[in-house]
Motif scaffolding. Structure first.
Motif, PDB file in Angstrom:
ATOM      1  N   THR A  93       0.835  -1.203   0.000  1.00 38.27           N
ATOM      2  CA  THR A  93       0.000   0.000   0.000  1.00 38.27           C
ATOM      3  C   THR A  93       0.874   1.258   0.000  1.00 38.27           C
ATOM      4  N   MET A  94       1.930   1.239   0.785  1.00 35.51           N
ATOM      5  CA  MET A  94       2.855   2.378   0.830  1.00 35.51           C
ATOM      6  C   MET A  94       3.578   2.537  -0.503  1.00 35.51           C
ATOM      7  N   LEU A  95       3.974   1.422  -1.094  1.00 36.48           N
ATOM      8  CA  LEU A  95       4.656   1.488  -2.388  1.00 36.48           C
ATOM      9  C   LEU A  95       3.737   2.045  -3.466  1.00 36.48           C
ATOM     10  N   ASN A  96       2.463   1.702  -3.394  1.00 35.44           N
ATOM     11  CA  ASN A  96       1.505   2.219  -4.376  1.00 35.44           C
ATOM     12  C   ASN A  96       1.375   3.736  -4.275  1.00 35.44           C
ATOM     13  N   ASP A 112       3.776  -3.298 -14.561  1.00 32.51           N
ATOM     14  CA  ASP A 112       2.467  -3.784 -14.120  1.00 32.51           C
ATOM     15  C   ASP A 112       2.696  -4.479 -12.782  1.00 32.51           C
ATOM     16  N   PRO A 113       2.821  -3.699 -11.690  1.00 31.47           N
ATOM     17  CA  PRO A 113       3.255  -4.262 -10.413  1.00 31.47           C
ATOM     18  C   PRO A 113       2.281  -5.289  -9.844  1.00 31.47           C
ATOM     19  N   ILE A 114       2.865  -6.329  -9.264  1.00 28.48           N
ATOM     20  CA  ILE A 114       2.101  -7.376  -8.581  1.00 28.48           C
ATOM     21  C   ILE A 114       2.526  -7.369  -7.118  1.00 28.48           C
ATOM     22  N   GLN A 115       1.559  -7.415  -6.218  1.00 27.33           N
ATOM     23  CA  GLN A 115       1.834  -7.316  -4.790  1.00 27.33           C
ATOM     24  C   GLN A 115       2.865  -8.341  -4.346  1.00 27.33           C
ATOM     25  N   PHE A 121      11.394  -1.581 -10.397  1.00 29.26           N
ATOM     26  CA  PHE A 121      11.434  -0.482  -9.447  1.00 29.26           C
ATOM     27  C   PHE A 121      11.655  -0.942  -8.007  1.00 29.26           C
ATOM     28  N   VAL A 122      11.062  -2.068  -7.643  1.00 29.39           N
ATOM     29  CA  VAL A 122      11.146  -2.550  -6.256  1.00 29.39           C
ATOM     30  C   VAL A 122      11.560  -4.010  -6.227  1.00 29.39           C
ATOM     31  N   GLU A 123      12.521  -4.319  -5.380  1.00 33.83           N
ATOM     32  CA  GLU A 123      12.951  -5.696  -5.147  1.00 33.83           C
ATOM     33  C   GLU A 123      12.490  -6.120  -3.758  1.00 33.83           C
TER      34      GLU A 123
END
Length: 455
Positions: A93-96, A112-115, A121-123
């Motif tokens: 939620t914070m990353l979004n 297309d980020p997946i939780q 962008f994020v590892e």
């Protein structure tokens, strides 16, 4: 790090070594811990500016306060956060929130980020399941930032096989914002953009004790600080103007000494419970000691500076010292802030304090007003220049009705939009709500984190 890409020694190296050492010490304490590596360094240069770095750090800060996380702001603009028992959906939620802020970046648009799943962008890392891989990853990351990537390996990228599915042993780097590929961190070098140094935000490494807010605790603080300069405990936070789609602009720098900073810094203690009388005593004591320390009230890059005081502290010798120290200042740019509880319980003292500071040319703010209380308040009795409001902690459906919103908008309009500040905005949602009421001035972690004043 300097613009030429050379590390500023030794501070940048210290940040990296602290991160490597901290991760190494987690070997026996990996249970329940997750980590993320947010790569701001892969974004286009405008999105690596300090404003976006601060926003990202602020968005993740609840992990520090609620899950004992430690956050490393790396010299290349990246963030590494390690938290304990933080659920994936909470982190995501914070990353979004960060992704929404960066939505104009081509890199972010391409994803297309997946939780809970790693991307460019994020590892993501689950330390309990794969501590050794994370430890190696961090060592490689620190080495690459300090010494630069292996450019012989980079030159061979075009000859690499098709990317493999993401896992916690792999990392991703954007080499073209329209094409995302995945390979081991040690091969890609993670990021090749020239880094910019950012100050780290960290949780205390030591175990912090917990004790009740009692008379013994207050007596200990008073003995410790009775003759001390408490300027080192001073913290600042900007009030930001957000109007339409224009850039956010700082309009005020607020300074105060939070009592929790005193307890954690001097006594390595967190406080359980509350005691209104003792908290009021502490507020008077800290305000008096702060005024006696004669803090600088330079407006920096804003148009005003404010300081948290109390009614009784204005009648003490500390205020006289503070007032003399500002000889030559434009005192109309200095705002002295009183808490509403202090004002209402010491109204005669407040009237005297207000008369004293107005005679000297200072301006007055009344803070900590619940939105609901403000609606029923006749602000004319306080003759304050500013009112700082806070969002109720109760669930929105319990208080936010259409009628209430309409009345509050009218009240804010009648008092004057330029006189209303929404404080304690720790979530972006608080800012959005405030704007819906017509408020344009905001203070809180979501717009500017509380930070130590550097000497």
């Amino acid at each position: 790090m300097r613009k030429d890409g050379i590390l500023n020694m030794p501070k940048d190296i210290k940040i990296l070594s602290e991160m490597v050492d901290y991760v190494h010490q987690l070997k026996r304490h990996a249970k329940g811990r997750r980590a993320i590596h947010m790569r701001l360094s892969v974004l286009e240069r405008p999105f690596q500016e300090e404003y976006y770095r601060r926003f990202a750090a602020s968005a993740l800060r609840p992990l520090v306060t609620n899950y004992g996380a430690i956050m490393f702001a790396l010299p290349n603009t990246d963030l590494v956060v390690i938290a304990k028992d933080a659920p994936v959906d909470v982190i995501d939620t914070m990353l979004n929130n960060v992704r929404r802020k960066l939505h104009d970046s081509d890199c972010i648009k391409a994803l297309d980020p997946i939780q809970g799943t790693s991307d460019a962008f994020v590892e993501w890392f689950d330390l309990e399941q794969n501590y050794e891989a994370f430890n190696t990853y961090i060592r490689d990351l620190a080495d690459i930032i300090e010494n630069g990537p292996d450019w012989h390996q980079v030159a061979e990228l075009e000859d690499l096989p098709e990317p493999t599915p993401l896992s916690h042993e792999d990392t991703v780097v954007v080499t073209d914002t329209h094409k995302v590929s995945a390979q081991p961190a040690s091969h890609y070098g993670l990021s090749f953009l020239p880094p910019v140094r950012m100050v780290p935000i960290t949780a205390p490494e030591k175990e912090i004790g917990v004790r009740a807010y009692d008379a013994d605790l207050v007596a200990l603080v008073v003995r410790t600080l009775a003759f001390a300069d408490i300027a080192s405990l001073l913290r600042k936070q900007k009030v930001i103007a957000i109007v339409g789609k224009e850039d956010h602009k700082p309009v005020m720098v607020h300074k105060r000494v939070p009592d929790y900073v005193v307890f954690e810094t001097l006594l390595e203690t967190k406080i359980a419970g509350s005691n209104r009388w003792l908290q009021g005593f502490m507020a008077d004591f800290l305000a008096d000691r702060l005024l006696a320390s004669q803090p600088g009230m330079k407006v920096e890059d804003s148009i005003a500076a404010s300081l948290r005081v109390t009614c009784h502290s204005i009648s003490g010798s500390g205020f006289a010292d503070f007032n003399r120290s500002l000889k030559g200042y434009k005192k109309s740019q200095v705002i002295l802030e009183f808490g509403i509880t202090d004002v209402l319980t010491n109204f005669s003292a407040f009237l005297k304090a207000r008369a004293t500071i107005e005679e000297e040319g200072y301006r007055v703010a009344v803070a900590d007003l619940d939105l609901r209380a403000f609606l029923g308040l006749d602000q004319r009795h306080f003759k304050a220049d500013f009112f700082k409001l806070s969002v109720p902690s109760d669930p929105q459906p319990d208080w936010l009705t259409d009628d209430f919103e309409a009345l509050l908008k009218q009240k804010i309009h009648d008092v004057g939009i330029a006189r209303i500040i929404l404080m304690n905005c720790d979530r972006i949602e608080d800012v959005v709500m405030g704007r819906s009421f017509g408020i344009t001035l905001f203070q809180g972690e979501a717009v500017d984190p509380l930070k130590k004043i550097m000497p």
